[in-house]
Design an enzyme around this catalytic site. Structure first.
Site, PDB file in Angstrom:
ATOM      1  N   TYR A  52       0.834  -1.202   0.000  1.00  0.00           N
ATOM      2  CA  TYR A  52       0.000   0.000   0.000  1.00  0.00           C
ATOM      3  C   TYR A  52       0.872   1.257   0.000  1.00  0.00           C
ATOM      4  O   TYR A  52       2.041   1.216   0.385  1.00  0.00           O
ATOM      5  CB  TYR A  52      -0.911  -0.004   1.222  1.00  0.00           C
ATOM      6  CG  TYR A  52      -2.089   0.930   1.101  1.00  0.00           C
ATOM      7  CD1 TYR A  52      -3.081   0.712   0.140  1.00  0.00           C
ATOM      8  CD2 TYR A  52      -2.215   2.042   1.924  1.00  0.00           C
ATOM      9  CE1 TYR A  52      -4.158   1.574   0.027  1.00  0.00           C
ATOM     10  CE2 TYR A  52      -3.292   2.906   1.815  1.00  0.00           C
ATOM     11  CZ  TYR A  52      -4.260   2.666   0.859  1.00  0.00           C
ATOM     12  OH  TYR A  52      -5.317   3.528   0.741  1.00  0.00           O
ATOM     13  N   ASN A 123     -15.838   3.381   1.231  1.00  0.00           N
ATOM     14  CA  ASN A 123     -16.471   3.496  -0.083  1.00  0.00           C
ATOM     15  C   ASN A 123     -17.424   4.678  -0.220  1.00  0.00           C
ATOM     16  O   ASN A 123     -17.359   5.394  -1.232  1.00  0.00           O
ATOM     17  CB  ASN A 123     -17.184   2.188  -0.442  1.00  0.00           C
ATOM     18  CG  ASN A 123     -16.186   1.054  -0.661  1.00  0.00           C
ATOM     19  OD1 ASN A 123     -15.009   1.306  -0.916  1.00  0.00           O
ATOM     20  ND2 ASN A 123     -16.633  -0.176  -0.546  1.00  0.00           N
ATOM     21  N   ASN A 149     -20.128  -2.658  -9.957  1.00  0.00           N
ATOM     22  CA  ASN A 149     -20.689  -3.497  -8.893  1.00  0.00           C
ATOM     23  C   ASN A 149     -19.788  -3.557  -7.663  1.00  0.00           C
ATOM     24  O   ASN A 149     -20.095  -4.265  -6.715  1.00  0.00           O
ATOM     25  CB  ASN A 149     -20.913  -4.920  -9.406  1.00  0.00           C
ATOM     26  CG  ASN A 149     -19.596  -5.581  -9.786  1.00  0.00           C
ATOM     27  OD1 ASN A 149     -18.796  -4.952 -10.484  1.00  0.00           O
ATOM     28  ND2 ASN A 149     -19.366  -6.797  -9.347  1.00  0.00           N
ATOM     29  N   SER A 150     -18.679  -2.790  -7.674  1.00  0.00           N
ATOM     30  CA  SER A 150     -17.812  -2.750  -6.493  1.00  0.00           C
ATOM     31  C   SER A 150     -18.489  -1.939  -5.389  1.00  0.00           C
ATOM     32  O   SER A 150     -19.525  -1.313  -5.600  1.00  0.00           O
ATOM     33  CB  SER A 150     -16.486  -2.086  -6.862  1.00  0.00           C
ATOM     34  OG  SER A 150     -16.716  -0.711  -7.128  1.00  0.00           O
ATOM     35  N   ARG A 173     -19.662  -8.818 -15.680  1.00  0.00           N
ATOM     36  CA  ARG A 173     -20.547  -9.972 -15.837  1.00  0.00           C
ATOM     37  C   ARG A 173     -21.974  -9.538 -16.142  1.00  0.00           C
ATOM     38  O   ARG A 173     -22.562  -8.744 -15.402  1.00  0.00           O
ATOM     39  CB  ARG A 173     -20.522 -10.800 -14.551  1.00  0.00           C
ATOM     40  CG  ARG A 173     -19.176 -11.491 -14.337  1.00  0.00           C
ATOM     41  CD  ARG A 173     -19.161 -12.232 -13.016  1.00  0.00           C
ATOM     42  NE  ARG A 173     -19.039 -11.339 -11.869  1.00  0.00           N
ATOM     43  CZ  ARG A 173     -19.626 -11.523 -10.696  1.00  0.00           C
ATOM     44  NH1 ARG A 173     -20.421 -12.550 -10.501  1.00  0.00           N
ATOM     45  NH2 ARG A 173     -19.443 -10.667  -9.709  1.00  0.00           N
ATOM     46  N   GLY A 237      -8.693   3.086  -8.532  1.00  0.00           N
ATOM     47  CA  GLY A 237      -8.326   1.692  -8.325  1.00  0.00           C
ATOM     48  C   GLY A 237      -7.689   1.161  -9.585  1.00  0.00           C
ATOM     49  O   GLY A 237      -7.703   1.825 -10.629  1.00  0.00           O
ATOM     50  N   LEU A 263      -8.334   8.253  -0.958  1.00  0.00           N
ATOM     51  CA  LEU A 263      -9.135   8.676   0.186  1.00  0.00           C
ATOM     52  C   LEU A 263      -8.265   9.279   1.287  1.00  0.00           C
ATOM     53  O   LEU A 263      -8.681  10.230   1.957  1.00  0.00           O
ATOM     54  CB  LEU A 263      -9.949   7.488   0.715  1.00  0.00           C
ATOM     55  CG  LEU A 263     -10.972   7.825   1.800  1.00  0.00           C
ATOM     56  CD1 LEU A 263     -12.014   8.810   1.292  1.00  0.00           C
ATOM     57  CD2 LEU A 263     -11.636   6.567   2.336  1.00  0.00           C
TER      58      LEU A 263
END
Lengths: 327, 327
Positions: A52, A123, A149-150, A173, A237, A263
């Protein structure tokens, strides 16, 4: 009480241990929280691996995000009372008890679901900050995002909707399409859709005014091709682990801006009063169900390593949580 | 009078002709210029090929940049008198006479070298605008640029110096180092220098606050690695014809911003009074010799095609000009 302490960087089995520790009584201005739940985020996994962007001094109780109930209040604390729910702002939530300054917590409204509240810190403010910090958007404007969809993607959809914005969402998907439409997404397509050609039709003739990218590589470029001239493209990301490849014309002639969001920088650069305002708004959205993240599985703290393995799998249906009320 | 008119897009031999045309007398608010000199820029070549971001309606007299002497003045013109020098703001300078609105010209000071003044419209405002429009720079700050021996690069060096900024300049050929140091460059290195490791030493321990990129590919990334967190990286050219390849960490953790500059957008977005202020400043710098571009060769208008071939060669020592005073 037990807490997950990191003693090195590497494989979780080797460096992360559940250590018995004594809960500290709160000093002046502090509160002690009995922790209820914590979430496992990709950043946590990267911290354990040591990859990180910012790493803690060791040994360290880790865990970026969790929620607890106030068990004791130190002298001079006026913002929290025993029994209140609160989310710590600082890392260290993967343990059964925490003692920290009351002003380093987010007070949460009564009636909020603790499991959902345990996912407020990472998030939701990421989604909120990216929708506010890069472009002056007006109701009706389109936002395009991948990894829709995260956890962040699922927060972007209702927050954008609450601002009158419309979202064009890209997922890997096809079975996710209906789920995101039900969440309030305006359009959902799969990665195979070429947004340079299909974008305007999907967006009623418009181009997007903001792109939010958590994938990188060709997916990031696909979003860029959907943008109106002069718009920002924000990377937060890099799921594909591929760099961005930007044709020069998108910079020179279309005037796109490629920026990044982290963040930790938002926390460092945003005044505390503004942070409080944002979290109060997000907490209200969680309490009324507007913001809601599916939970894939909940593990007791003693099964921490199984929880981490589950969180590292690619195809989860939601977040992995730690239940901190049992050892 | 003769003028170079474009009748199609493609190979210059086939689409660009010297056409005899009658000079138009100036109407109200207009001036007629007897053109003295014009420059050949990469954008001109791209327009002829049809690959530029914005193309003229055909047939069109092309040529983005030139200078003329006022030969006749229409009713109501107060800013120019017969005999004054002026540079047209609009394309169409590859001809011996132009008639256009006085307010669509840059009045030039007496005593300015017409050949140098014929290069005021493209490179100097590009350098000036990039140094002012992307970062709040303070005296002592470092600017890093590649293609430092290009027309823009050679304008960046003295303009940055006049602002108290320092420049780290990247060139392809080592024989250019001394030449750019003599021009006022603080540091000059070749493309082989890895700025991630060598940058801080070259910049007295600092990181650059602005990167100016006209190359793309690995050279663009090399500049990015010299930047301080949060700094802008501005692309205005793509000599290598390679896209930018941006590691995600430079966006997320270092917070770099990758943007683009296009002079046509600057003209469209900048109020006329501000444009006039900038050009008056640049004209003064040209007259006093602070801004000076080497001239590789000057061709009479009848040798236009030879001039274009020379301008398209890779290793020139300076600009190619057209002498418009002879047919």
């Amino acid at each position: 009480m037990l807490a997950a302490r990191l003693h090195g960087f590497g494989k979780a089995d080797a460096v992360l241990r559940l250590d018995p520790l004594d809960p500290a009584p709160p000093g002046p201005g502090e509160v002690r929280l009995e922790m209820l739940a914590a979430s496992i985020n990709p950043a946590d996994l990267n911290i354990i691996e040591g990859t990180y962007g910012q790493l803690p001094a060791l040994p360290a109780i880790i865990g970026n995000e969790g929620v607890g109930r106030v068990a004791a209040v130190g002298a001079g604390v006026t913002t929290l009372r025993v029994g209140d729910l609160a989310a710590p702002l600082d890392p260290g939530s993967w343990g059964q008890s925490r003692t920290l300054a009351a002003e380093r917590t987010i007070p949460l409204p009564a009636g909020i679901d603790p499991a959902q509240a345990a996912m407020i810190l990472v998030n939701p403010p990421t989604a909120h900050a990216m929708l506010h910090g890069f472009a002056a958007l007006a109701p009706g404007d389109w936002v395009v995002q991948n990894a829709a969809n995260s956890g962040v993607g699922r927060a972007v959809i209702p927050i954008a909707r609450s601002l009158g914005l419309r979202t064009l969402n890209v997922v890997r998907r096809p079975e996710l399409v209906d789920e995101l439409l039900a969440l309030g997404a305006d359009r959902v397509v799969t990665e195979e859709t070429d947004l340079r050609t299909a974008g305007p039709d999907l967006m009623d003739g418009a181009h997007a005014r903001l792109a939010l990218n958590a994938v990188g590589g060709t997916s990031a470029l696909n979003l860029a091709n959907a943008l109106a001239p002069g718009s920002p493209h924000v990377t937060y990301g890099a799921m594909s682990r591929q760099p961005l490849k930007i044709p020069n014309g998108l910079l020179i002639f279309r005037g796109l801006r490629f920026e990044g969001f982290w963040l930790r920088r938002w926390f460092a650069d945003t005044p505390p009063a503004e942070q409080s305002r944002v979290f109060a708004l997000l907490a209200a959205m969680i309490r009324d169900g507007t913001l809601r993240v599916p939970i894939h599985a909940t593990f007791p703290l003693r099964d921490l390593h199984a929880a981490l393995q589950e969180a590292a799998t690619e195809r989860r249906g939601g977040k992995v949580l730690l239940d901190l009320t049992v050892a």
